[in-house]
Design an enzyme around this catalytic site. Structure first.
Site, PDB file in Angstrom:
ATOM      1  N   ASP A 105      64.954  50.401  85.790  1.00 46.20           N
ATOM      2  CA  ASP A 105      63.827  51.246  86.218  1.00 46.20           C
ATOM      3  C   ASP A 105      63.100  51.811  84.996  1.00 46.20           C
ATOM      4  O   ASP A 105      61.872  51.728  84.890  1.00 46.20           O
ATOM      5  CB  ASP A 105      64.336  52.399  87.102  1.00 46.20           C
ATOM      6  CG  ASP A 105      65.283  51.903  88.180  1.00 46.20           C
ATOM      7  OD1 ASP A 105      64.797  51.314  89.143  1.00 46.20           O
ATOM      8  OD2 ASP A 105      66.510  52.087  88.027  1.00 46.20           O
TER       9      ASP A 105
ATOM     10  N   GLU B 224      65.980  42.941  86.296  1.00 52.37           N
ATOM     11  CA  GLU B 224      64.571  42.559  86.399  1.00 52.37           C
ATOM     12  C   GLU B 224      63.929  42.364  85.027  1.00 52.37           C
ATOM     13  O   GLU B 224      63.325  41.337  84.746  1.00 52.37           O
ATOM     14  CB  GLU B 224      63.808  43.641  87.186  1.00 52.37           C
ATOM     15  CG  GLU B 224      62.326  43.369  87.277  1.00 52.37           C
ATOM     16  CD  GLU B 224      61.616  44.141  88.376  1.00 52.37           C
ATOM     17  OE1 GLU B 224      62.244  44.452  89.413  1.00 52.37           O
ATOM     18  OE2 GLU B 224      60.417  44.433  88.207  1.00 52.37           O
TER      19      GLU B 224
HETATM   20  O1  TRH Z   1      69.915  47.336  83.546  1.00 48.72           O
HETATM   21  P1  TRH Z   1      69.570  46.455  84.681  1.00 48.72           P
HETATM   22  O2  TRH Z   1      70.670  45.949  85.466  1.00 48.72           O
HETATM   23  O3  TRH Z   1      68.592  47.233  85.576  1.00 48.72           O
HETATM   24  C1  TRH Z   1      68.186  47.145  86.902  1.00 48.72           C
HETATM   25  C2  TRH Z   1      68.538  48.418  87.617  1.00 48.72           C
HETATM   26  O4  TRH Z   1      69.906  48.395  87.902  1.00 48.72           O
HETATM   27  C3  TRH Z   1      67.762  48.562  88.881  1.00 48.72           C
HETATM   28  O5  TRH Z   1      68.190  49.646  89.663  1.00 48.72           O
HETATM   29  C4  TRH Z   1      67.812  47.302  89.666  1.00 48.72           C
HETATM   30  O6  TRH Z   1      67.068  47.441  90.791  1.00 48.72           O
HETATM   31  C5  TRH Z   1      67.274  46.220  88.792  1.00 48.72           C
HETATM   32  O7  TRH Z   1      68.116  46.060  87.648  1.00 48.72           O
HETATM   33  C6  TRH Z   1      67.070  44.920  89.510  1.00 48.72           C
HETATM   34  O8  TRH Z   1      68.739  45.185  84.104  1.00 48.72           O
HETATM   35  P2  TRH Z   1      67.290  45.020  83.482  1.00 48.72           P
HETATM   36  O9  TRH Z   1      66.255  45.145  84.527  1.00 48.72           O
HETATM   37  O10 TRH Z   1      67.339  43.768  82.760  1.00 48.72           O
HETATM   38  O11 TRH Z   1      67.108  46.205  82.461  1.00 48.72           O
HETATM   39  C7  TRH Z   1      67.705  46.264  81.209  1.00 48.72           C
HETATM   40  C8  TRH Z   1      66.777  46.928  80.218  1.00 48.72           C
HETATM   41  O12 TRH Z   1      67.481  47.238  79.025  1.00 48.72           O
HETATM   42  C9  TRH Z   1      65.608  46.033  79.800  1.00 48.72           C
HETATM   43  O13 TRH Z   1      64.426  46.805  79.716  1.00 48.72           O
HETATM   44  C10 TRH Z   1      65.989  45.560  78.419  1.00 48.72           C
HETATM   45  C11 TRH Z   1      66.733  46.770  77.912  1.00 48.72           C
HETATM   46  N1  TRH Z   1      67.637  46.522  76.783  1.00 48.72           N
HETATM   47  C12 TRH Z   1      67.327  47.071  75.560  1.00 48.72           C
HETATM   48  O14 TRH Z   1      66.289  47.725  75.403  1.00 48.72           O
HETATM   49  N2  TRH Z   1      68.181  46.876  74.511  1.00 48.72           N
HETATM   50  C13 TRH Z   1      69.316  46.120  74.624  1.00 48.72           C
HETATM   51  O15 TRH Z   1      70.047  45.967  73.633  1.00 48.72           O
HETATM   52  C14 TRH Z   1      69.586  45.511  75.888  1.00 48.72           C
HETATM   53  C15 TRH Z   1      70.806  44.645  76.040  1.00 48.72           C
HETATM   54  C16 TRH Z   1      68.744  45.747  76.952  1.00 48.72           C
END
Ligand code: TRH
Length: 381
Positions: free
Chosen positions: A16, A276
């Site tokens: 989010d 996402e």
């Molecule tokens: O963390 P996620 O699983 O997030 C979400 C939420 O759980 C949400 O509620 C759900 O509905 C959705 O998934 C489908 O996965 P996501 O979306 O990939 O988000 C991870 C974020 O973290 C992304 O913006 C990239 C960031 N990130 C970094 O900035 N640095 C890092 O080192 C890593 C590994 C990720």
């Protein structure tokens, strides 16, 4: 200068805040808007934005005015010209009242979750008048080519990615800074940012015992218990640790900021991603990827997954399409992916070509921010 308010309630993990932070930065940077980002959990936010001070109720970062969205009374502020509620988070009553105060009512948008399902096209941009107040909300759905409002991608991202991928010296320096020794003969570099699951555990065990050498780059997160089990460790591996086991060497990485994570995706041969935002960023990396989709009740996530696979594999040779389907469906149904993983060398080069071409197709009609701005401009006319 046009002002925007973006509201983000952190449900779990980083998706989010990941999406809203990326959108806020892009709107400020590329369009020069005055963007306020209201976030109810600054501690989660700070994990992916190390420059943020989670103790401050207000601060400026990357041109965005970041505000803590308090659980109690919402502060008295003027409403912006454009208001985004991310993923249906209810706006504070006091803010709704401020929206009503504006002579010209704000453009109010609910930014929805990404789905490749066909129904998205029919719901995208739909208006929903508030039952009590003289305000109208519009639903804005991200989507794949020809379906919905596009995908988040900064204007210069693909050019920066190309420059990075064509620069072995920059990559060597990057790996060195992370403490990762140079690639060994025939080794694949694989980033692993997925959820804890039987599938992940099984795959890790199979990878250790396989012939294909792998270097796994594992940002700190939910998969660490599976990694510990596969490596036979009694404690969770910490950032900075390096482990070698069978065909696999593993580097546990600290979480970086979003730009740092992009560089990791651009630098690996295969990216295992989730949720996402990392799912979209892996597509922009132009490399083969495996999507661990966020699990939903009644297996709704499997419908979403199939819808994506249908789009992603449309027009691909049968063998490659089968390979991509098998890997994704088996992983997300917690089935054994060993055989599909072992077959990967046969299709990897063709998959790589497809992954390289895919972003241009998805961005042909513009990225999400561009389409969102066009939409709001029309509403403001
Ligand atoms: O963390 P996620 O699983 O997030 C979400 C939420 O759980 C949400 O509620 C759900 O509905 C959705 O998934 C489908 O996965 P996501 O979306 O990939 O988000 C991870 C974020 O973290 C992304 O913006 C990239 C960031 N990130 C970094 O900035 N640095 C890092 O080192 C890593 C590994 C990720």
């Amino acid at each position: 200068m046009q002002d925007w308010d973006i509201f983000c309630s952190v449900i779990d993990n980083y998706g989010d805040i990941g999406v809203t932070w990326r959108l806020a930065r892009q709107l400020a940077d590329e369009y020069g808007f005055a963007v306020r980002l209201w976030v109810d959990d600054l501690h989660s936010f700070a994990r992916i934005a190390p420059g943020l001070d989670a103790g401050l109720p207000q601060q400026s970062l990357a041109g965005v005015d970041i505000r803590h969205w308090p659980a109690g009374d919402f502060p008295a502020v003027d409403a912006a010209a454009v208001v985004i509620e991310a993923f249906g988070c209810p706006l504070p009553e006091r803010y709704l009242a401020a929206m009503l105060q504006r002579a010209r009512k704000p453009v109010w948008i609910n930014l929805e979750y990404l789905s490749a399902e066909d129904w998205v096209a029919g719901c995208h941009a739909m208006a929903s008048p508030h039952p009590r107040l003289a305000l109208t909300k519009h639903f804005f759905f991200p989507g794949f080519a020809g379906n919905g409002g596009g995908l988040l991608c900064e204007r210069t991202l693909l050019a920066r990615r190309d420059a990075w991928q064509a620069d072995p010296a920059a990559q060597a320096q990057y790996w060195q800074a992370l403490g990762v020794a140079p690639r060994r003969d025939g080794e694949w570099l694989v980033s692993v940012f997925c959820y804890e699951s039987p599938a992940a555990r099984q795959w890790l065990a199979a990878a250790i015992n396989a012939a294909q050498p792998l270097c796994l780059l594992v940002p700190q997160g939910k998969v660490l218990p599976d990694l510990a089990a596969a490596l036979g460790l009694n404690t969770l591996p910490q950032a900075g640790e390096v482990h070698e086991c069978g065909a696999v060497r593993v580097h546990v990485l600290p979480l970086s900021d979003q730009d740092g994570y992009d560089r990791l995706l651009w630098s690996c041969d295969i990216n295992i991603v989730r949720g996402e935002d990392s799912f979209v960023r892996a597509q922009w990396a132009g490399r083969p990827m495996l999507w661990h989709i966020y699990r939903q009740q009644e297996d709704a996530h499997l419908v979403k997954l199939e819808a994506f696979l249908q789009r992603y594999c449309a027009g691909l040779p049968e063998r490659l399409s089968r390979q991509i389907h098998d890997l994704h469906l088996q992983w997300n149904r917690d089935q054994d992916i060993t055989a599909s993983w072992q077959a990967l060398p046969q299709t990897l080069a063709a998959w790589q070509q497809h992954a390289q071409a895919w972003p241009q197709i998805q961005l042909a009609d513009g990225d999400l921010a561009m389409r969102l701005v066009q939409f709001t401009e029309k509403q403001l006319q």
